[in-house]
Design an enzyme around this catalytic site. Structure first.
Site, short mmCIF file in Angstrom:
data_model
loop_
_atom_site.label_atom_id
_atom_site.label_comp_id
_atom_site.label_asym_id
_atom_site.label_seq_id
_atom_site.Cartn_x
_atom_site.Cartn_y
_atom_site.Cartn_z
N ARG A 103 1.05 -1.23 -0.04
CA ARG A 103 -0.02 0.08 -0.02
C ARG A 103 0.86 1.24 -0.07
O ARG A 103 1.59 1.38 0.87
CB ARG A 103 -0.70 0.06 1.16
CG ARG A 103 -1.83 1.10 1.34
CD ARG A 103 -2.89 1.17 2.45
NE ARG A 103 -3.93 0.68 1.74
CZ ARG A 103 -5.16 0.60 2.29
NH1 ARG A 103 -5.47 1.48 3.54
NH2 ARG A 103 -6.24 -0.02 1.91
N HIS A 130 -7.38 0.82 -6.25
CA HIS A 130 -7.66 0.09 -5.27
C HIS A 130 -8.40 -1.41 -5.73
O HIS A 130 -9.28 -1.60 -5.66
CB HIS A 130 -8.61 0.57 -4.30
CG HIS A 130 -8.32 -0.04 -2.87
ND1 HIS A 130 -7.65 -0.97 -2.49
CD2 HIS A 130 -9.07 0.56 -1.73
CE1 HIS A 130 -7.92 -1.31 -1.29
NE2 HIS A 130 -8.74 -0.51 -0.64
N GLN A 133 -10.15 -3.84 -3.62
CA GLN A 133 -11.51 -3.29 -2.94
C GLN A 133 -12.41 -3.52 -4.20
O GLN A 133 -13.57 -4.09 -3.76
CB GLN A 133 -11.23 -1.75 -2.91
CG GLN A 133 -12.61 -1.21 -2.16
CD GLN A 133 -13.10 -1.53 -0.91
OE1 GLN A 133 -12.27 -1.66 -0.03
NE2 GLN A 133 -14.34 -2.12 -0.79
N ASP A 220 -17.43 7.35 -1.29
CA ASP A 220 -16.24 6.98 -0.47
C ASP A 220 -15.99 8.33 -0.11
O ASP A 220 -16.45 9.51 -0.53
CB ASP A 220 -15.25 6.69 -1.69
CG ASP A 220 -13.89 6.28 -0.65
OD1 ASP A 220 -13.69 6.16 0.41
OD2 ASP A 220 -12.93 6.06 -1.49
N CYS A 260 -16.51 1.73 0.45
CA CYS A 260 -15.28 0.86 0.93
C CYS A 260 -15.11 1.02 2.52
O CYS A 260 -14.25 0.05 3.17
CB CYS A 260 -14.23 1.51 0.20
SG CYS A 260 -13.61 3.06 0.40
N ARG A 288 -14.15 -8.60 1.77
CA ARG A 288 -12.85 -8.67 1.61
C ARG A 288 -11.69 -9.75 1.88
O ARG A 288 -10.85 -10.23 1.23
CB ARG A 288 -12.11 -7.44 2.35
CG ARG A 288 -12.92 -6.00 2.04
CD ARG A 288 -12.47 -5.32 0.71
NE ARG A 288 -11.16 -5.48 0.41
CZ ARG A 288 -10.12 -4.29 0.80
NH1 ARG A 288 -10.52 -3.37 1.51
NH2 ARG A 288 -8.85 -4.44 0.42
N1 CP Z 1 -11.45 0.01 2.38
C1 CP Z 1 -10.28 -0.28 2.89
O1 CP Z 1 -9.27 -0.55 2.23
O2 CP Z 1 -9.93 -0.11 4.08
P1 CP Z 1 -8.64 0.06 5.09
O3 CP Z 1 -7.91 1.42 4.49
O4 CP Z 1 -9.10 0.14 6.54
O5 CP Z 1 -7.84 -0.92 4.50
N1 NVA Z 2 -9.99 6.82 -1.09
C1 NVA Z 2 -9.59 6.27 0.13
C2 NVA Z 2 -10.00 4.69 0.44
C3 NVA Z 2 -9.38 4.43 1.73
C4 NVA Z 2 -9.69 2.97 1.71
C5 NVA Z 2 -8.52 6.85 0.31
O1 NVA Z 2 -7.50 6.59 -0.50
O2 NVA Z 2 -7.85 7.25 1.49
#
Ligand code: CP
Ligand code: NVA
Length: 302
Positions: A103, A130, A133, A220, A260, A288
């Site tokens: 990540r 993502h 997701q 989101d 999400c 997930r």
């Molecule tokens: N939806 C998602 O990726 O959540 P986290 O940031 O908690 O992993």
């Molecule tokens: N769009 C959000 C998703 C978190 C899972 C971010 O990138 O923070």
């Protein structure tokens, strides 16, 4: 040759449908710990330079339940935070580990990890995508709606990393996707150009227009990780795009609400909606886990 999962387009439609079958299997078999030896003696680095609850825990549990060992490597606690290069990090980790779940900020970084790391690399979120997701989202839609054909997905709010992956997976699966967003916050030219079937996409600045016939209403956060400096400006612009009781009252009774997570209650969504009858957000988050297992099985067992 190894396979990676860096973006939704790394899998064909047939492969995605197979992953849904396997995720369903893993969900049904959860109590019996299906394929408990699939990853025996395999060690996985979870290299996260942004926070995570769902992605981290679902991957750690998936790896453990498939017999492997997860090792959480926060960006701050590794030499990555002091400037060690992706190449050096990936080449060294190839000597200890059998998989990397990354990540980070730039998509190019996960691509570079995949170039140098000799085993599969999985994208656990970047600024522009993502994919894990999106896989769980369409699996949840299939589970709730019992079909993927003839569906209308309405995404309302910030066209961000989560939305990009939803759009590109809709394109692969042949699902209609509509975006409601403020002027200046729409789909990027890069994502638009990557769509094979642009006629599946509709966009509007009107927050209500795509609600009445939507099967899925998705939102989101307005402020993604790394965008904190834009918060004041974005909060004001996005206010009319809040998914609240008034907006959802215009939806079909059987429409589902998805997010999400993490949600910013009172910003992009109200308590009444996220805790209301349309919401499937906790099932979506649970799924997930099964999708991570399906991805790992696909990458390690073919
Ligand atoms: N939806 C998602 O990726 O959540 P986290 O940031 O908690 O992993
Ligand atoms: N769009 C959000 C998703 C978190 C899972 C971010 O990138 O923070």
């Amino acid at each position: 040759m190894k396979r990676d999962f860096l973006d939704v387009t790394d899998f064909s439609k047939e492969e995605i449908l197979r992953l849904f079958d396997r995720a369903k299997y893993f969900k049904q078999e959860r109590g019996r710990l299906a394929r408990a030896n699939l990853l025996t003696n395999k060690h996985f680095g979870l290299l996260f330079t942004k926070p995570s609850t769902r992605t981290r825990v679902s991957f750690e549990v998936a790896i453990l339940e498939l017999g492997g060992t997860p090792i959480y490597l926060s960006g701050q606690s590794t030499q990555v935070s002091r400037g060690e290069t992706v190449k050096d990090t990936a080449c060294v980790l190839s000597r200890y580990l059998h998989g990397l779940v990354v990540r980070t900020f730039h998509q190019e970084e996960v691509t570079e990890y995949a170039e140098w790391f000799i085993y599969p690399v999985i994208n656990a979120l970047t600024d522009s995508s993502h994919p894990c997701q999106a896989l769980a989202d369409y699996f949840t839609i299939l589970e709730k709606k019992k079909r993927l054909e003839d569906l209308r997905i309405t995404y309302i709010g910030d066209v961000n990393n989560v939305c990009n992956s939803l759009i590109l997976m809709a394109d692969i699966l042949g699902i209609s996707i509509r975006l409601s967003h403020p002027p200046g916050y729409g789909i990027s030219e890069t994502v638009k150009k990557r769509m094979k079937n642009p006629s599946l996409l509709s966009t509007s600045h009107d927050p209500e227009v795509f609600i009445p016939d939507a099967d899925v209403i998705y939102t989101d956060t307005w402020i993604s990780m790394g965008e904190e400096d834009k918060a004041a400006q974005k909060l004001a612009v996005f206010q009319p795009y809040q998914v609240n009781e008034s907006l959802i009252s215009k939806a079909k009774p059987e429409a589902i609400f998805m997010h999400c997570l993490p949600a910013h209650r009172g910003q992009e969504v109200t308590d009444g909606v996220i805790d209301g009858q349309h919401s499937v957000v906790y099932d979506q988050a649970e799924n997930r886990l099964y999708c991570q297992k399906a991805i790992l099985e696909f990458l390690y067992a073919g």
